[in-house]
Design an enzyme around this catalytic site. Structure first.
Site, mmCIF file in Angstrom:
data_model
loop_
_atom_site.group_PDB
_atom_site.id
_atom_site.type_symbol
_atom_site.label_atom_id
_atom_site.label_comp_id
_atom_site.label_asym_id
_atom_site.label_seq_id
_atom_site.Cartn_x
_atom_site.Cartn_y
_atom_site.Cartn_z
ATOM 1 C CB ALA A 281 -0.935 -0.003 1.211
ATOM 2 N N GLY B 164 5.078 3.266 -0.346
ATOM 3 C CA GLY B 164 6.525 3.274 -0.523
ATOM 4 C C GLY B 164 7.053 2.283 -1.546
ATOM 5 C CG ASP C 1 0.085 -2.394 3.608
ATOM 6 O OD1 ASP C 1 -0.115 -1.995 4.774
ATOM 7 O OD2 ASP C 1 1.049 -2.008 2.931
ATOM 8 C CG ASP D 234 -1.690 -6.171 12.718
ATOM 9 O OD1 ASP D 234 -0.493 -5.986 12.391
ATOM 10 O OD2 ASP D 234 -2.188 -5.729 13.777
ATOM 11 C CG LEU D 235 2.250 -8.911 7.915
ATOM 12 C CD1 LEU D 235 3.318 -8.445 6.927
ATOM 13 C CD2 LEU D 235 1.970 -10.398 7.738
ATOM 14 N N GLY E 67 7.026 -3.233 6.622
ATOM 15 C CA GLY E 67 7.956 -3.010 7.723
ATOM 16 C C GLY E 67 7.645 -1.721 8.444
ATOM 17 C CB SER F 23 17.610 -1.583 6.834
ATOM 18 O OG SER F 23 18.065 -0.248 6.956
ATOM 19 C CE1 TYR G 206 13.450 -0.551 10.059
ATOM 20 C CE2 TYR G 206 15.718 0.226 9.894
ATOM 21 C CZ TYR G 206 14.535 -0.140 9.292
ATOM 22 O OH TYR G 206 14.432 -0.122 7.923
ATOM 23 C CE LYS H 62 13.804 -3.682 7.949
ATOM 24 N NZ LYS H 62 12.881 -4.326 6.993
#
Ligand code: NAI
Length: 234
Positions: free
Chosen positions: A10, A12, A32, A41-42, A71, A114, A155, A159
């Site tokens: 949905a 980016g 999404d 909802d992940l 993410g 990332s 974060y 990653k």
């Protein structure tokens, strides 16, 4: 025409990848929180199971590829949610969808890591190991000890964990041995809603200090180009 799953479709980079695949004539199952084919909802075990069930039904048990872009960026107070979405939203989802990928001829998987993992100090290895083992609660307890830095550490740990998980799994009989090519892309800063909200937050200064050798942020369309290359036949 091939069938691809794109999570985070949905917004980016996920949205840019979904648009490129659709423009090339492929069928895209977008996943999404809302405004896509599969809304799930992940961040929760129930949401991840719904995601697996609905994607398997939508693709009729055969997926030519998957792009895992959903993410969350660093956010104070949502460390547990960040690791649930960024790690288990990848590892549990891919494990549940693996039979559908194995059923296709030479399926391709691209996971979003990332490059910030290379520039974030003090990430506890024990938290990363717990995340790889699927223990989000235990990892979060360790992350929350890094007072003042918990959002960035959550974060980066998330990653690092998906990077290690992909590297370990990709070469095994279940993945490469089943004809599934799995890779991870680790972008630097890319101007998406996620990065815009980071720049506008209290940690915007740290984000601006992140080294960008080409001196400008990437665009979602540039990253989609890379992902399309990673999905292309060998
Ligand atoms: P974005 O915020 O534009 O898109 C992320 C999407 O994930 C959103 O549509 C959001 O609704 C979805 N999502 C978040 N939580 C979810 C949940 N619980 N269940 C289902 N979907 C959920 O972000 P962007 O920048 O396109 O990021 C894509 C991926 O790239 C993320 O994994 C991010 O960590 C990673 N990344 C981003 C960088 C950047 O500078 N923008 C740099 C490096 C990596």
């Amino acid at each position: 025409m091939q069938t691809y799953l794109v999570t985070g479709a949905a917004s980016g980079m996920g949205a840019a990848v979904a648009q490129r695949l659709s423009a090339d004539g492929h069928r895209v199952i977008g996943l999404d929180l809302d405004a896509v084919e599969v809304c799930a909802d992940l961040a929760t075990p129930a949401g991840r199971q719904t995601a697996i069930d609905e994607v398997l039904a939508a693709c009729d048990g055969r997926l030519d590829g998957a792009v895992l872009a959903a993410g969350l960026g660093p956010g104070k107070g949502r460390e547990r949610t960040t690791v649930e979405v960024n790690v288990l939203g990848v590892t549990e989802l891919l494990t549940g969808l693996r039979p559908a990928l194995a059923a296709a001829d030479k399926a391709k998987v691209v996971v979003f890591g990332s490059n910030s993992t290379t520039a974030t100090p003090l990430v506890p290895g024990a938290a990363v190991r717990r995340l790889i083992a699927g223990d989000a609660a235990g990892a979060t307890r360790i992350i929350l000890r890094r007072k003042g830095l918990t959002a960035q550490i959550a974060y980066a740990a998330s990653k690092l964990a998906v990077s290690h998980w992909v590297r370990r799994q990709a070469v095994t009989p279940e993945w490469a041995g089943a004809g599934i090519r799995m890779n991870l892309i680790a972008p630097g800063p890319v101007l998406t809603p996620l990065l815009r909200s980071q720049l506008a937050s209290g940690t915007g200064g740290q984000v601006r200090a992140f080294p960008v050798p080409v001196r400008e942020y990437g665009t979602p369309e540039q990253l989609a180009e890379w992902v399309l290359m990673m999905l292309s036949p060998a």
